[in-house]
Design a protein around this motif. Sequence first.
Motif, PDB file in Angstrom:
ATOM      1  N   ALA B  13      15.690  12.749 -37.516  1.00 28.34           N
ATOM      2  CA  ALA B  13      14.358  12.250 -37.876  1.00 28.34           C
ATOM      3  C   ALA B  13      13.333  13.384 -37.837  1.00 28.34           C
ATOM      4  O   ALA B  13      12.463  13.486 -38.706  1.00 28.34           O
ATOM      5  CB  ALA B  13      13.948  11.128 -36.931  1.00 28.34           C
ATOM      6  N   GLU B  14      13.466  14.238 -36.824  1.00 23.22           N
ATOM      7  CA  GLU B  14      12.552  15.390 -36.678  1.00 23.22           C
ATOM      8  C   GLU B  14      12.750  16.363 -37.856  1.00 23.22           C
ATOM      9  O   GLU B  14      11.772  16.867 -38.425  1.00 23.22           O
ATOM     10  CB  GLU B  14      12.808  16.086 -35.330  1.00 23.22           C
ATOM     11  CG  GLU B  14      12.037  17.373 -35.088  1.00 23.22           C
ATOM     12  CD  GLU B  14      10.524  17.205 -34.990  1.00 23.22           C
ATOM     13  OE1 GLU B  14      10.065  16.052 -35.018  1.00 23.22           O
ATOM     14  OE2 GLU B  14       9.821  18.230 -34.904  1.00 23.22           O
ATOM     15  N   LEU B  15      14.015  16.578 -38.209  1.00 23.87           N
ATOM     16  CA  LEU B  15      14.326  17.456 -39.350  1.00 23.87           C
ATOM     17  C   LEU B  15      13.670  16.906 -40.623  1.00 23.87           C
ATOM     18  O   LEU B  15      13.082  17.673 -41.399  1.00 23.87           O
ATOM     19  CB  LEU B  15      15.855  17.532 -39.520  1.00 23.87           C
ATOM     20  CG  LEU B  15      16.397  18.529 -40.551  1.00 23.87           C
ATOM     21  CD1 LEU B  15      15.989  19.959 -40.233  1.00 23.87           C
ATOM     22  CD2 LEU B  15      17.927  18.443 -40.633  1.00 23.87           C
ATOM     23  N   GLN B  16      13.737  15.596 -40.798  1.00 17.75           N
ATOM     24  CA  GLN B  16      13.124  14.977 -41.980  1.00 17.75           C
ATOM     25  C   GLN B  16      11.610  15.173 -41.980  1.00 17.75           C
ATOM     26  O   GLN B  16      11.015  15.475 -43.016  1.00 17.75           O
ATOM     27  CB  GLN B  16      13.491  13.476 -42.049  1.00 17.75           C
ATOM     28  CG  GLN B  16      13.133  12.835 -43.377  1.00 17.75           C
ATOM     29  CD  GLN B  16      13.700  13.581 -44.580  1.00 17.75           C
ATOM     30  OE1 GLN B  16      14.880  13.846 -44.653  1.00 17.75           O
ATOM     31  NE2 GLN B  16      12.849  13.988 -45.528  1.00 17.75           N
ATOM     32  N   ARG B  17      10.996  15.021 -40.818  1.00 21.49           N
ATOM     33  CA  ARG B  17       9.535  15.210 -40.706  1.00 21.49           C
ATOM     34  C   ARG B  17       9.149  16.637 -41.086  1.00 21.49           C
ATOM     35  O   ARG B  17       8.175  16.866 -41.796  1.00 21.49           O
ATOM     36  CB  ARG B  17       9.063  14.922 -39.269  1.00 21.49           C
ATOM     37  CG  ARG B  17       8.657  13.478 -39.021  1.00 21.49           C
ATOM     38  CD  ARG B  17       7.938  13.323 -37.678  1.00 21.49           C
ATOM     39  NE  ARG B  17       8.784  13.637 -36.519  1.00 21.49           N
ATOM     40  CZ  ARG B  17       9.605  12.776 -35.927  1.00 21.49           C
ATOM     41  NH1 ARG B  17       9.705  11.535 -36.364  1.00 21.49           N
ATOM     42  NH2 ARG B  17      10.342  13.151 -34.887  1.00 21.49           N
ATOM     43  N   LEU B  18       9.920  17.605 -40.566  1.00 22.02           N
ATOM     44  CA  LEU B  18       9.647  19.011 -40.859  1.00 22.02           C
ATOM     45  C   LEU B  18       9.815  19.293 -42.361  1.00 22.02           C
ATOM     46  O   LEU B  18       8.993  19.977 -42.975  1.00 22.02           O
ATOM     47  CB  LEU B  18      10.564  19.927 -40.041  1.00 22.02           C
ATOM     48  CG  LEU B  18      10.379  19.874 -38.511  1.00 22.02           C
ATOM     49  CD1 LEU B  18      11.508  20.622 -37.810  1.00 22.02           C
ATOM     50  CD2 LEU B  18       9.035  20.446 -38.091  1.00 22.02           C
ATOM     51  N   ARG B  19      10.879  18.730 -42.932  1.00 20.21           N
ATOM     52  CA  ARG B  19      11.135  18.944 -44.359  1.00 20.21           C
ATOM     53  C   ARG B  19      10.061  18.304 -45.231  1.00 20.21           C
ATOM     54  O   ARG B  19       9.708  18.853 -46.283  1.00 20.21           O
ATOM     55  CB  ARG B  19      12.524  18.399 -44.727  1.00 20.21           C
ATOM     56  CG  ARG B  19      13.614  19.323 -44.231  1.00 20.21           C
ATOM     57  CD  ARG B  19      14.992  18.793 -44.517  1.00 20.21           C
ATOM     58  NE  ARG B  19      16.000  19.817 -44.285  1.00 20.21           N
ATOM     59  CZ  ARG B  19      17.315  19.610 -44.382  1.00 20.21           C
ATOM     60  NH1 ARG B  19      17.774  18.416 -44.681  1.00 20.21           N
ATOM     61  NH2 ARG B  19      18.151  20.605 -44.171  1.00 20.21           N
TER      62      ARG B  19
END
Lengths: 107, 107
Positions: B13-19
């Motif tokens: 989820a964090e990776l998606q937010r960063l992307r």
Amino acid sequence: MSAVMHHTSEASAELQRLRDSIDNLDAVLVHTLAERFKYTQKVGELKAQHSLPPADPIREATQIKRLRSLAETAKLDPDFAEKFLAFIVKEVIRHHEAISTAGGLKN
Amino acid sequence: MSAVMHHTSEASAELQRLRDSIDNLDAVLVHTLAERFKYTQKVGELKAQHSLPPADPIREATQIKRLRSLAETAKLDPDFAEKFLAFIVKEVIRHHEAISTAGGLKN
């Protein structure tokens, strides 16, 4: 001669105006790139922490497709936009390798 | 196992937010570049009209110095900022050559 001088001086003023705008846009680009590298730095750290692979071909393909489409809308050469992304990603990989080396973490 | 799953899903989820943020910044970059090329296109036309030389070493040196200084303030690698400018300028020269060829104007 005076008409030519006037003409040249007008062109010179117009050139300065255009260059001022280019300088403003360059400031936007530099600050946006600085912000972008903050996020990719976080992505690198997250991937290293969770032993995720540094490369993600599906994400990369999506990015290229999206950037080409954005470029077309903005009337920017899509091939240039793709080359631009590749140029940025090359620098990101250099940063990620540095994180990986610094942390002694596996890729 | 469940803790690990939770951990991974949080990371995802964090990776998606960063992307998502990276994608937003890429949209800024593409639109800013499109705008920048509009101005350099005008510069190219102006130079062709007034038989001004396409290259201007003093302007280029000033741009490099300014961009390196902006990069330092923004905590971006100044060497990267300089490479970035060179990358953009290469594309600008390609455009100017196209203007010159299309208009049958001398460099």
